[in-house]
Write a protein that holds these residues in place. Structure first.
Motif, mmCIF file in Angstrom:
data_model
loop_
_atom_site.group_PDB
_atom_site.id
_atom_site.type_symbol
_atom_site.label_atom_id
_atom_site.label_comp_id
_atom_site.label_asym_id
_atom_site.label_seq_id
_atom_site.Cartn_x
_atom_site.Cartn_y
_atom_site.Cartn_z
ATOM 1 N N ASP A 1 46.950 -24.193 -35.719
ATOM 2 C CA ASP A 1 45.754 -23.892 -35.240
ATOM 3 C C ASP A 1 44.574 -24.506 -36.131
ATOM 4 O O ASP A 1 43.304 -24.039 -36.065
ATOM 5 C CB ASP A 1 45.326 -22.353 -34.917
ATOM 6 C CG ASP A 1 46.145 -22.144 -33.608
ATOM 7 O OD1 ASP A 1 46.772 -22.726 -32.925
ATOM 8 O OD2 ASP A 1 46.663 -20.630 -33.531
ATOM 9 N N ARG B 1 43.099 -27.132 -36.548
ATOM 10 C CA ARG B 1 41.942 -27.814 -35.759
ATOM 11 C C ARG B 1 41.089 -26.946 -35.103
ATOM 12 O O ARG B 1 40.076 -27.337 -34.713
ATOM 13 C CB ARG B 1 42.414 -28.855 -34.864
ATOM 14 C CG ARG B 1 43.299 -30.094 -35.382
ATOM 15 C CD ARG B 1 43.539 -31.196 -34.607
ATOM 16 N NE ARG B 1 42.677 -31.592 -33.694
ATOM 17 C CZ ARG B 1 42.025 -32.807 -33.706
ATOM 18 N NH1 ARG B 1 41.878 -33.466 -34.710
ATOM 19 N NH2 ARG B 1 41.227 -33.024 -32.845
ATOM 20 N N TYR B 2 41.438 -25.843 -34.791
ATOM 21 C CA TYR B 2 40.465 -24.952 -34.180
ATOM 22 C C TYR B 2 39.201 -24.491 -35.308
ATOM 23 O O TYR B 2 38.148 -24.452 -34.998
ATOM 24 C CB TYR B 2 40.930 -23.641 -33.745
ATOM 25 C CG TYR B 2 41.704 -23.508 -32.394
ATOM 26 C CD1 TYR B 2 41.026 -23.155 -31.208
ATOM 27 C CD2 TYR B 2 43.287 -23.883 -32.317
ATOM 28 C CE1 TYR B 2 41.619 -23.141 -29.920
ATOM 29 C CE2 TYR B 2 43.846 -24.175 -31.043
ATOM 30 C CZ TYR B 2 43.123 -23.550 -29.963
ATOM 31 O OH TYR B 2 43.705 -23.516 -28.696
ATOM 32 N N PHE B 3 39.889 -24.224 -36.431
ATOM 33 C CA PHE B 3 39.018 -23.886 -37.576
ATOM 34 C C PHE B 3 38.133 -25.139 -37.849
ATOM 35 O O PHE B 3 36.604 -25.022 -37.884
ATOM 36 C CB PHE B 3 39.793 -23.589 -38.997
ATOM 37 C CG PHE B 3 40.249 -22.315 -38.925
ATOM 38 C CD1 PHE B 3 39.602 -21.238 -39.173
ATOM 39 C CD2 PHE B 3 41.872 -22.172 -38.747
ATOM 40 C CE1 PHE B 3 40.116 -20.127 -39.088
ATOM 41 C CE2 PHE B 3 42.133 -20.881 -38.736
ATOM 42 C CZ PHE B 3 41.386 -19.696 -39.029
ATOM 43 N N LYS C 1 37.029 -27.399 -35.693
ATOM 44 C CA LYS C 1 36.079 -27.532 -34.831
ATOM 45 C C LYS C 1 34.978 -26.618 -34.818
ATOM 46 O O LYS C 1 33.923 -26.792 -34.804
ATOM 47 C CB LYS C 1 36.712 -27.651 -33.267
ATOM 48 C CG LYS C 1 35.710 -27.760 -32.116
ATOM 49 C CD LYS C 1 35.114 -29.128 -32.229
ATOM 50 C CE LYS C 1 33.932 -29.413 -31.237
ATOM 51 N NZ LYS C 1 33.017 -30.602 -31.324
ATOM 52 N N GLN C 2 35.274 -25.569 -35.040
ATOM 53 C CA GLN C 2 34.362 -24.181 -34.732
ATOM 54 C C GLN C 2 33.445 -24.278 -36.209
ATOM 55 O O GLN C 2 32.396 -23.837 -35.885
ATOM 56 C CB GLN C 2 35.181 -23.095 -35.059
ATOM 57 C CG GLN C 2 34.342 -21.716 -34.781
ATOM 58 C CD GLN C 2 34.998 -20.459 -34.864
ATOM 59 O OE1 GLN C 2 35.589 -20.030 -35.510
ATOM 60 N NE2 GLN C 2 35.310 -19.903 -33.678
#
Lengths: 347, 347, 347, 347
Positions: A225, A227-229, A231-232
């Protein structure tokens, strides 16, 4: 004005601009899902001898530090850093803004030790109510440090050992990694870094790229995960290709290491010239940052021609400065500085 | 594969790469404290007819949105947005990650209205315990919207009025601002935007730049300490010059508006071709994004050649897609698409 | 086991339980909107001689500190505290979890000075890029400190002056305020605290209440929207009346100060006994916390009967402990401790 | 004024005050490390038939929700809730303030369904770039809901199943749990709740306690380090004993369920009276909250004597209100209300 105040005064290594120009109108998928990013990631994993690693590209150092450290930490966990660590002094509270406390340890020449880390963790866990303080979770260090100094392989292995014993992640900030790896006397390799760190980054901004840092996540726990970080935190570049292409270029034909070595050699010449003139140094650095202590009068004269970074007033008549070379430093500028050091000194 | 799936498939307008190449080895101060950034800021302020504005450069849209909205808000304050607003659907919770709730209002063609805003605020303040809900503080809207539609000048003036009455900031996301300003039928100018918004941004990433968004802060209340926010969020580029130079180039000789108009014209041709074939549209858009509803069979054929973005299944046999042109769209690619639409349709 | 390890081992002063029992089935409005809270607020404002103040009630110290400091700070602003400050060591990173960095200054006897504060701020503002570090905004100090020591009126006035010069809020943590105000030698009054601080709190948990802290906001800038902060942080008690009633009881007939004085007198007796035995102290405290340094052997014997808090190992054979009295400390328990100190010492 | 506007107008069940008074001067360890908390935890685990559970005590609902949901979530993860969920409407953005987005789903009678949850998750994971939206991680629901309605056992089992399939935690807000479990027609037991939820809480504030919620963490993954979360959010009460003692009292002799049933019976009588008068209801509730739709004229008359909560204007002449009973509701007050409903109706 000739700038020796930092290592990001110029643009990019010319080969990078050439590649950007050549490929400019190619169409590619956005957000890093393009062939250049994929290739660059493969090349980096090979160089790191860490096939299980994941590689992601971000645009700058503060962004990288805050994103990686968010991924390392639950809300109640803290980061251990030298008091002089970049995250502790030059990032506007970016880490705290993600909710985490930085536990700063006293440094020696910019470095912390395995025993400091173990001692700190021991104190935490021995408290009657450990939950009344943040739980240490990640060690942050820079290679080279803010003072241009280097950890030896032994020191890093000891720190790794302390991290293992205390259930800590090790994150190595490599904003100037190339300058460290190619420094005289260094005994640490890129593969060592990858083997010892849970996550680290290879700095491009300060070594040849327009911008960009390559995050290498060695520990699978931190890969999930990520890439979630990114993007966020606003860290996924729409035209991610720009990052892949730059790192691909930097890691072709050993370019990254060649230009790093160049910067170190330029710094070495300035260092020797300062030693010649009898100047002391705030720190003994084998890399592209030098911290000579100059007489204020001399400094005033030099600063009509050169830009340096002031570090601190040492006494009434002396000031420690930082002289920074880079991949782009021109030998003729160094010649001139060396000559002027000598000339002004004599006057 | 010919990409019509987004407006950031290519690099930068060639003039930008030329300028980057020409100036590549110039030395300049970092972090946006360089002459190019200063000049670009001046040019933008002049174009906006807003001399008191402050202009800052960031690298991407999510980063810009989260940084600006952090600056607009105290911890207990919320942002009002269309349910379809970019911050509400495509930014991985970046706004919430800074601690703020997005209050999403139903949209019509991607737009919200002054009366919706006023109604929402009235309900908040009339509650017995207003402090049991976040306090609305900022209206976020996009020009053009996510659906390519535009607010009229009257609609924006009404929203401004609602903001004034309810003590709200107005933030306009201009990721595609050029495409909106140069669209047929648009009656809003850049100066109008600057006069109506407290803060807005001019998108570069999607209109000609490698990357970059120019934040224009019109309201002095929001100007104070903005660079702290930028730094803390990882948004100050070390080689800030890259951003200044790109925007300086885009705003010379009307380039930004010329290339925006080009994209709209390319989109218009595709729109007309779709209308010709009798296709309906999900939204009526005058800008570079078109949302035709295509028979699935036709879509399958087209997608062997072209990349589009799927928006939604309309019924068993039809799908709404987004076709996106950009400053870089080649007329010959549009010719081919128009021809193929006709050809495949007939088969 | 007789507890001297903290000042919250018992319930509440009996008068509080009586009042709670008497009024138990009264119906009142929730969330602090009841007559008891209103009356308590009025009484406190009168005692503080600060009619423009606003008073709010929260349930505990960490909650109060994090709520008040969130209200004092924009996201990029920091809090200055003694390195030994409660927020810096015993609150699990609660302040950082709200996004703010604590800048910790070296302490002397738990205290920081006006000149340290000024020096720190000067360094911040003189930096070339102040925005690369968090901006100092609030000074946090405790009265009494974690070590039971007290700021003199002059010291507080100097700190207020430094705050004014550097645009800082002053927040005084009064978890043990009563113990400080009634200590021998103290020259600070409640009205002084209210005149000097922008915001402070009067601790109830440690001085006679079941739980509860009364936040007094003197600076109108900090009053606005404070209840939003309280609610968002989970700090509005449904049956707010419980807090109002407790403070109302504590401030009737001087009860709060009487019971505070009692604790100090009990501590004084223990202090004198320790001095008699020739024990040194880690800190010289005039309040309810005493920090004698005891021989380990003696300590072992005492700890079969009494609970203390260990502070640190002073040398191989001595340990510094904290002995804490409270409003509830029974004179006969102090008698016994004094006797045992003497008795075990002799063996 | 007779209050039917909420279920926290009075203090505590008299037995609780008695116990507090009896034990008031006992000394005990702080922060919940006392025998009462331990015993209460054991009793609750037994009642839940969940020996592996961990039980912690917090002071209020918002605090509990924000602490539990922080423990459930990584920074990029979201919480799924009915749009009418308490966290989504009445907590001042407390959840967003911890960085998490609430994904609100349309509700029917305050409830969401397993299929809504599955559908939402499917849409997330099927997106080309799932990381552009927060990742759903936890389902939040209330038993009873904000509208007094109840999930059936089958509905909860279906939701559990959807959670398992989509790797979601299930968190059940039991602020009014007792009123739900003892409602006529309810087929869910406390042990069912414990078996189905990963974490839930048993509300004390609204059912007999002065304050307090008992968090039951059934899933071991969520148990680790929970006290760090509690401390960091300001949720560890110094005199934790107060919470343990209250819950211990509530769960002796079935008290919690007896007083819950009482409230439901009182509500039932009011409901029947309203039905008798021919009033419609906004929701069909078997618990202590009733939502009749009253003629405005009648309402005005009643409100001279009784306090209700206004829910919404139904039409020009009718208003839906909430009538709330509680463990403390006096039968004679209900008698009077029933009589007045009839009397005023006739006039």
């Amino acid at each position: 004005m000739i700038r020796f105040n930092c290592d990001y005064s110029e643009g990019a290594h010319p080969r990078i601009l050439e590649r950007l120009t050549q490929t400019n109108l190619e169409q590619s998928a956005g957000y890093g899902n393009d062939p250049y990013c994929r290739q660059a990631a493969e090349v980096i994993k090979t160089l790191c001898r860490c096939p299980r690693a994941e590689v992601h590209f971000l645009t700058g150092g503060t962004q990288t530090n805050l994103t990686v450290l968010a991924a390392c930490s639950r809300p109640y966990q803290s980061i251990i850093s030298a008091v002089s660590g970049h995250i502790n002094v030059h990032e506007a509270g970016a880490i705290e803004a993600t909710g985490h406390r930085i536990e700063s340890l006293p440094e020696q020449y910019g470095k912390i030790t395995a025993s400091q880390i173990s001692h700190f963790c021991k104190a935490h866990w021995e408290d009657d109510n450990p939950e009344f303080a943040p739980q240490p979770r990640t060690v942050y260090l820079s290679f080279p440090t803010e003072y241009g100094t280097l950890y030896s392989l032994q020191e890093l292995q000891d720190i790794r050992h302390a991290c293992d014993e205390n259930h800590l992640f090790l994150f190595i900030d490599g904003a100037r990694l190339g300058y460290g790896l190619t420094a005289p006397g260094n005994d640490v390799t890129l593969a060592d870094i990858a083997a010892l760190a849970d996550v680290f980054y290879i700095g491009g901004t300060k070594i040849g790229a327009l911008f960009g840092e390559a995050v290498v996540i060695c520990n699978p726990k931190l890969q999930k995960d990520f890439r979630y970080f990114m993007k966020q935190k606003g860290g996924i570049l729409a035209k991610g290709r720009l990052l892949g292409l730059q790192f691909l270029t930097l890691f072709e034909d050993n370019l990254y290491f060649e230009i790093s070595k160049h910067a170190n050699q330029m710094a070495e010449r300035i260092k020797i010239a300062c030693q010649h003139e009898g100047f002391a140094f705030l720190y003994e650095s084998p890399t592209n940052q030098q911290f000579p202590i100059l007489p204020n009068e001399l400094l005033s004269q030099l600063e009509e021609i050169y830009a340096f970074a002031h570090i601190k007033r040492v006494d009434k008549t002396h000031t420690a400065i930082r002289i920074c070379t880079s991949w782009a430093t021109r030998p003729e500028d160094v010649d001139q500085l060396v000559a002027d050091l000598h000339k002004f000194r004599r006057n």
